[in-house]
Design an enzyme around this catalytic site. Structure first.
Site, PDB file in Angstrom:
ATOM      1  N   HIS A 153       0.831  -1.202   0.000  1.00 29.87           N
ATOM      2  CA  HIS A 153       0.000   0.000   0.000  1.00 29.87           C
ATOM      3  C   HIS A 153       0.867   1.254   0.000  1.00 29.87           C
ATOM      4  O   HIS A 153       0.573   2.227  -0.697  1.00 29.87           O
ATOM      5  CB  HIS A 153      -0.917   0.011   1.224  1.00 29.87           C
ATOM      6  CG  HIS A 153      -1.911  -1.104   1.232  1.00 29.87           C
ATOM      7  ND1 HIS A 153      -3.263  -0.905   1.037  1.00 29.87           N
ATOM      8  CD2 HIS A 153      -1.757  -2.440   1.411  1.00 29.87           C
ATOM      9  CE1 HIS A 153      -3.893  -2.071   1.089  1.00 29.87           C
ATOM     10  NE2 HIS A 153      -3.000  -3.009   1.320  1.00 29.87           N
ATOM     11  N   ASP A 182      -5.873   5.829   1.749  1.00 28.01           N
ATOM     12  CA  ASP A 182      -5.952   4.448   1.291  1.00 28.01           C
ATOM     13  C   ASP A 182      -7.408   3.990   1.348  1.00 28.01           C
ATOM     14  O   ASP A 182      -8.173   4.398   2.221  1.00 28.01           O
ATOM     15  CB  ASP A 182      -5.083   3.575   2.202  1.00 28.01           C
ATOM     16  CG  ASP A 182      -4.815   2.197   1.631  1.00 28.01           C
ATOM     17  OD1 ASP A 182      -5.774   1.417   1.479  1.00 28.01           O
ATOM     18  OD2 ASP A 182      -3.649   1.888   1.326  1.00 28.01           O
ATOM     19  N   THR A 224      -5.334   0.578  -3.801  1.00 18.92           N
ATOM     20  CA  THR A 224      -4.059   0.212  -4.420  1.00 18.92           C
ATOM     21  C   THR A 224      -4.122  -1.106  -5.173  1.00 18.92           C
ATOM     22  O   THR A 224      -3.089  -1.620  -5.608  1.00 18.92           O
ATOM     23  CB  THR A 224      -2.948   0.165  -3.353  1.00 18.92           C
ATOM     24  OG1 THR A 224      -3.326  -0.721  -2.291  1.00 18.92           O
ATOM     25  CG2 THR A 224      -2.715   1.546  -2.771  1.00 18.92           C
TER      26      THR A 224
END
Length: 230
Positions: free
Chosen positions: A16, A112, A134
């Site tokens: 990530h 994220d 991601t």
């Protein structure tokens, strides 16, 4: 001249952090000011490498916040479960305070896709939030349909070696009869009530609250799925 300020917060795992660092570098090269927020554990690990990265991207600043776990927690392997749950429950207040105290107010926050607390914090501060998943577009689209797969009895997925692993999955628009049970994410082998599976269902749902979505792919590869995501 004061350039636009972007705050980026990845989930603290290598797969990530790396793509989000690459995004930070691209934004820095485009004259954005970037603040990259890690958990304290990761911040210590990359501190030595930060100097070389800073020379290449002087517009990037690194900050850290606690993740709610003790310093000696491994945060890898099976213990990654603790990190997933801890960040989702512990990080929002300190992250929000960190953003609110910045002298150069962010133009947006890029979080994220499994750090949705940052989307909530951004909304409370009146700052646009972008989410960065991601994974590929196809994987992201599959995660949006985990609850549908549960409702149709596709979760838990059959065990490896079963005759049913090659059974097509007809319930995900755009992927009907393309993906098989064996192609589903490994979390689909879990019980529908498992807290990790439910965590990912929740995180996927909260991604819809962001202003925009960034994916680690390119359109020529996954154009049909982009149509569904839009």
């Amino acid at each position: 001249m004061e350039y636009p300020h972007v705050v980026i917060i990845p989930f603290p795992a290598q797969g990530h952090i790396k793509p989000m660092l690459m995004l930070a570098e691209l934004l820095s090269q485009a004259s954005f000011t970037v603040t990259f927020v890690n958990n304290e554990h990761t911040h210590r690990r990359i501190d030595a490498a930060e100097h070389a990265f800073r020379r290449r991207c002087p517009g990037i600043k690194f900050l850290s916040i606690p993740d709610g776990l003790p310093p000696d927690h491994p945060r890898t392997g099976p213990s990654i479960v603790d990190l997933l749950l801890s960040t989702s429950t512990s990080c929002k207040p300190i992250f929000k305070d960190t953003i609110a105290s910045m002298s150069h107010a962010p133009a947006c926050i890029i979080s994220d896709g499994i750090m949705s607390f940052a989307i909530d914090a951004a909304a409370e501060l009146g700052i646009p939030a972008i989410t960065f998943r991601t994974y590929s577009a196809t994987c992201t689209w599959t995660y949006f349909h985990l609850q549908t797969l549960i409702q149709h009895g596709e979760i838990p997925a059959p065990a490896d070696g079963s005759d049913d692993v090659d059974k097509p999955i007809p319930y995900i628009p755009g992927l009907e009869n393309i993906i098989r049970s064996r192609d589903l994410p490994s979390i689909c082998k879990l019980d529908p009530e498992d807290r990790i599976l439910q965590f990912f269902i929740t995180q996927a749902s909260k991604m819809k609250n962001a202003s925009a979505l960034i994916l680690n792919t390119f359109e020529e590869l996954e154009s049909p799925i982009f149509t569904h995501l839009r």
